[in-house]
Write an enzyme that holds these catalytic residues in place. Structure first.
Site, mmCIF file in Angstrom:
data_model
loop_
_atom_site.group_PDB
_atom_site.id
_atom_site.type_symbol
_atom_site.label_atom_id
_atom_site.label_comp_id
_atom_site.label_asym_id
_atom_site.label_seq_id
_atom_site.Cartn_x
_atom_site.Cartn_y
_atom_site.Cartn_z
ATOM 1 N N HIS A 60 -7.884 -3.646 11.751
ATOM 2 C CA HIS A 60 -6.624 -3.855 10.502
ATOM 3 C C HIS A 60 -5.254 -3.368 11.353
ATOM 4 C CE1 HIS A 60 -9.202 -5.059 7.138
ATOM 5 N NE2 HIS A 60 -9.928 -5.323 8.343
ATOM 6 N N GLU A 62 -3.235 -1.169 10.517
ATOM 7 C CA GLU A 62 -2.927 -0.089 9.793
ATOM 8 C C GLU A 62 -4.154 0.870 10.630
ATOM 9 O OE1 GLU A 62 -4.462 -2.454 7.746
ATOM 10 O OE2 GLU A 62 -3.655 -1.853 5.522
ATOM 11 N N CYS A 90 -6.918 -1.698 1.988
ATOM 12 C CA CYS A 90 -8.064 -2.179 1.424
ATOM 13 C C CYS A 90 -8.602 -0.544 1.933
ATOM 14 C CB CYS A 90 -8.743 -2.890 2.911
ATOM 15 S SG CYS A 90 -9.069 -2.199 4.532
ATOM 16 N N CYS A 93 -8.808 0.933 4.852
ATOM 17 C CA CYS A 93 -7.943 1.120 5.326
ATOM 18 C C CYS A 93 -7.393 2.573 4.438
ATOM 19 C CB CYS A 93 -6.624 0.611 5.067
ATOM 20 S SG CYS A 93 -6.557 -1.070 6.686
#
Length: 162
Positions: A60, A62, A90, A93
């Site tokens: 991801h 992040e 999410c 993260c």
């Protein structure tokens, strides 16, 4: 509410994260961009989603930006730094965000499907909410539009070609 860097700079950083999100979309990735900014206002790391490219669930934006920031600073503790991300993080993260010891998160659009509900009291039962400042809704319309357009094109079979 804005970060200690100010609302105008928050908008500028989010605009840069939105460019990363657009780049991700053009590569077939879910369009999310993220920046890590230090206390002096310098961008120290930037990333976009790479889950398809790297065939990795954890790729991801992040996660990649925070990991890169740690490498650049030679320290996994990102105290004083802020994360700017185009979509609400999410749970995976958010775990890394809290472990990274960053000061705050500024995000664009809500993610009703996978977002961790940052404005929900249920977060209090999972994390010490007061350790990270959360600011949502920066460039919400643009961030939402990028994601919605991506999935609309994907559902219609649009492949980006002529």
């Amino acid at each position: 509410m804005s970060s200690p860097l100010g609302a105008e700079r928050d908008l500028g950083y989010m605009e840069q994260a939105l460019v990363l999100a657009q780049e991700a979309a053009s590569q077939g990735e879910i369009p999310i961009g993220a920046l890590v900014v230090n206390a002096q206002g310098n961008i120290i790391a930037a990333a976009s989603n790479k889950t398809e490219q790297l065939c990795r669930q954890s790729a991801h934006a992040e996660m990649l930006a925070l990991t890169r920031a740690g490498e650049i600073l030679n320290n996994w503790r990102l105290t004083g730094c802020w994360l700017y991300v185009t979509l609400e993080p999410c749970l995976m993260c958010m775990g890394l965000i809290y472990l990274s010891r960053i000061s705050g998160v500024v995000y664009g659009a809500r993610s009703p499907l996978f977002g961790v509900c940052l404005d929900s009291s249920r977060m209090a039962s999972v994390y010490k909410v007061d350790t990270v400042t959360i600011i949502g809704g920066v460039c919400t319309e643009k961030a939402s539009a990028i994601v919605q357009d991506f999935f609309k094109k994907r559902r219609s079979g649009y492949d980006g070609g002529e």
